[in-house]
Design a protein around this motif. Structure first.
Motif, short mmCIF file in Angstrom:
data_model
loop_
_atom_site.label_atom_id
_atom_site.label_comp_id
_atom_site.label_asym_id
_atom_site.label_seq_id
_atom_site.Cartn_x
_atom_site.Cartn_y
_atom_site.Cartn_z
N ALA A 172 7.64 17.64 -61.93
CA ALA A 172 6.99 16.32 -62.06
C ALA A 172 7.45 15.38 -60.96
CB ALA A 172 7.30 15.73 -63.43
N MET A 173 8.73 15.44 -60.60
CA MET A 173 9.22 14.60 -59.50
C MET A 173 8.58 14.98 -58.18
SD MET A 173 13.27 14.18 -60.38
CE MET A 173 13.54 13.26 -58.84
N ALA A 174 8.32 16.27 -57.98
CA ALA A 174 7.64 16.70 -56.76
C ALA A 174 6.20 16.17 -56.73
CB ALA A 174 7.65 18.23 -56.67
N LEU A 175 5.55 16.11 -57.88
CA LEU A 175 4.21 15.54 -57.95
C LEU A 175 4.24 14.06 -57.58
CD1 LEU A 175 2.86 17.21 -61.23
CD2 LEU A 175 2.13 17.70 -58.88
N LEU A 176 5.23 13.33 -58.09
CA LEU A 176 5.36 11.91 -57.75
C LEU A 176 5.67 11.73 -56.26
CD1 LEU A 176 7.43 10.54 -60.79
CD2 LEU A 176 4.99 10.21 -60.33
N ALA A 177 6.51 12.61 -55.72
CA ALA A 177 6.83 12.51 -54.30
C ALA A 177 5.59 12.69 -53.44
CB ALA A 177 7.89 13.55 -53.94
N GLY A 178 4.68 13.56 -53.89
CA GLY A 178 3.44 13.76 -53.16
C GLY A 178 2.56 12.53 -53.13
N GLU A 179 2.84 11.58 -54.05
CA GLU A 179 2.09 10.32 -54.09
C GLU A 179 2.90 9.17 -53.50
OE1 GLU A 179 1.31 9.89 -58.22
OE2 GLU A 179 0.12 11.74 -58.36
N PRO A 183 11.68 8.50 -57.32
CA PRO A 183 12.77 8.03 -58.15
C PRO A 183 13.99 8.93 -58.02
CG PRO A 183 11.16 9.18 -59.48
CD PRO A 183 10.57 9.05 -58.11
N THR A 184 15.16 8.36 -58.27
CA THR A 184 16.38 9.15 -58.27
C THR A 184 16.56 9.81 -59.64
OG1 THR A 184 17.69 7.23 -58.96
CG2 THR A 184 17.51 7.67 -56.59
N LEU A 185 17.27 10.94 -59.65
CA LEU A 185 17.55 11.67 -60.88
C LEU A 185 19.01 12.09 -60.88
CD1 LEU A 185 16.84 13.35 -63.46
CD2 LEU A 185 16.21 15.22 -61.91
N THR A 186 19.70 11.85 -61.99
CA THR A 186 21.04 12.36 -62.20
C THR A 186 20.98 13.44 -63.27
OG1 THR A 186 21.99 10.19 -61.71
CG2 THR A 186 23.43 11.78 -62.78
N VAL A 187 21.44 14.63 -62.94
CA VAL A 187 21.48 15.75 -63.88
C VAL A 187 22.88 15.82 -64.46
CG1 VAL A 187 21.23 18.23 -64.18
CG2 VAL A 187 19.69 16.99 -62.63
N THR A 202 14.90 21.95 -54.08
CA THR A 202 14.75 22.13 -52.63
C THR A 202 13.31 22.53 -52.29
OG1 THR A 202 17.06 22.78 -52.40
CG2 THR A 202 15.56 23.42 -50.63
N ALA A 203 12.76 23.47 -53.05
CA ALA A 203 11.39 23.91 -52.80
C ALA A 203 10.39 22.78 -53.00
CB ALA A 203 11.04 25.09 -53.71
N GLY A 204 10.68 21.87 -53.95
CA GLY A 204 9.77 20.76 -54.22
C GLY A 204 9.98 19.57 -53.32
#
Length: 327
Positions: A172-179, A183-187, A202-204
């Motif tokens: 989902a973050m990769a989809l947002l990046a494409g737009e 956003p940042t994410l902490t795992v 990395t792939a996304g």
């Protein structure tokens, strides 16, 4: 009380059982916990914990009990209180779905006991009458911290296994990046899927947005949640409840969670849900949440109050007293 897994193990059932036992003791009720979990350090809770006891010791403890509360339907333990004719209440934390012999037997055995379900979703799956009492969170630990800057966007908290949905969140973050939205994410967590999820980031093309914190617990976890705008619970399976959602809301996070099972009941007015496994729907929910103003604090605070230890413990005591014939 009986709980196969128990403190010092860390997990949902272990934490729930410990907090409830401590709350019963604080309310003046003599409480003993029977568990298969060995101690790794001195017990300091004020609760009697009977660990890895012999059959004779377990039977003696049951003879002294007015009522037995089981955390989860343990088929090996259940015959003991039934044969001792002790009133038995089971707090269920699973759906018992499918046609495996153990699942079928559990759906049948439910009719011999009093049942508590943490959500309407679990109650519907039990195939037996149940009182719905939501799970509780550690309201003494998880709260807003003054002076902590909420400088990061998204947090994920949980074991890094496939059904918790971290890879879906990265998609989902990769989809947002494409737009053009990054956003940042902490795992926060560890597990066998970590390397796979790192490769997916990395792939996304979102690896620079992701911080990997490893396992964090206690006060450090509460402070970490206070640093984030939103907590994401993207489980692929139908969660029976979702205590982490309460912990995030108590620390001031909006919550975005999958819509199956009991997780929407845990989230309540504190966030949004999306269809399980749908990365595009998750991306839409994230976009809307990050653009939103915080939820009305009054509604969230009332929701959290209903899930506090004291309130939930008192509701459990009502069921236990009724089962013991003390109402």
């Amino acid at each position: 009380m009986q709980s196969g897994p128990y403190w010092p193990l860390l997990g949902g059932v272990e934490t729930l059982a410990r907090l409830l036992a401590e709350e019963f003791a604080a309310l003046g009720h003599t409480t003993a916990v029977i568990t298969d979990t060995p101690a790794s350090s001195e017990d300091k809770s004020g609760v009697m914990v009977i660990r890895q006891a012999s059959l004779r010791r377990r039977l003696a403890a049951l003879r002294d009990a007015d009522v037995v509360l089981m955390f989860g339907l343990g088929l090996r333990f259940l015959p003991l209180p039934i044969l001792q004719r002790r009133p038995t209440v089971i707090c269920h934390h699973g759906m018992y779905e499918g046609w495996r012999p153990a699942a079928v037997l559990k759906r049948c055995v439910n009719r011999l006991t009093r049942n508590i379900a943490p959500s309407q979703a679990v109650a519907r799956a039990l195939n037996a009458p149940a009182t719905v009492i939501p799970n509780w969170y550690d309201d003494a630990l998880f709260s807003r911290r003054q002076g902590v800057v909420r400088a990061r966007d998204l947090a994920f908290v949980g074991r890094l296994v496939s059904d918790k949905g971290l890879e879906l969140l990265i998609e989902a973050m990769a989809l947002l990046a494409g737009e053009g939205q990054r956003p940042t994410l902490t795992v926060i967590g560890s597990g066998p899927e970590e390397e796979h999820c790192r490769r997916a980031a990395t792939a996304g093309g979102v690896e620079r947005q992701v911080e990997w914190s490893g396992s964090v617990q206690g006060e450090a976890l509460a402070v970490a949640l206070n640093r984030h705008r939103a907590l994401v619970v993207p489980s692929l399976w139908s969660e029976p409840f979702g205590i982490v959602a309460l912990e995030g809301m108590a620390c001031g996070c909006a919550v975005v969670g999958s819509g199956g099972g009991g997780l929407p009941e845990a989230i309540g007015p504190g966030g949004r849900t999306f269809a399980n496994g749908d990365a595009r729907a998750l991306a839409e929910a994230l976009r809307a949440t990050l653009a939103d103003s915080p939820a009305a604090p009054g509604a969230v605070e009332e929701h959290l109050r209903r899930h506090s230890r004291r309130v939930v413990a008192q509701r459990y005591l009502e069921v236990l007293k009724d089962a013991a014939g003390q109402a």
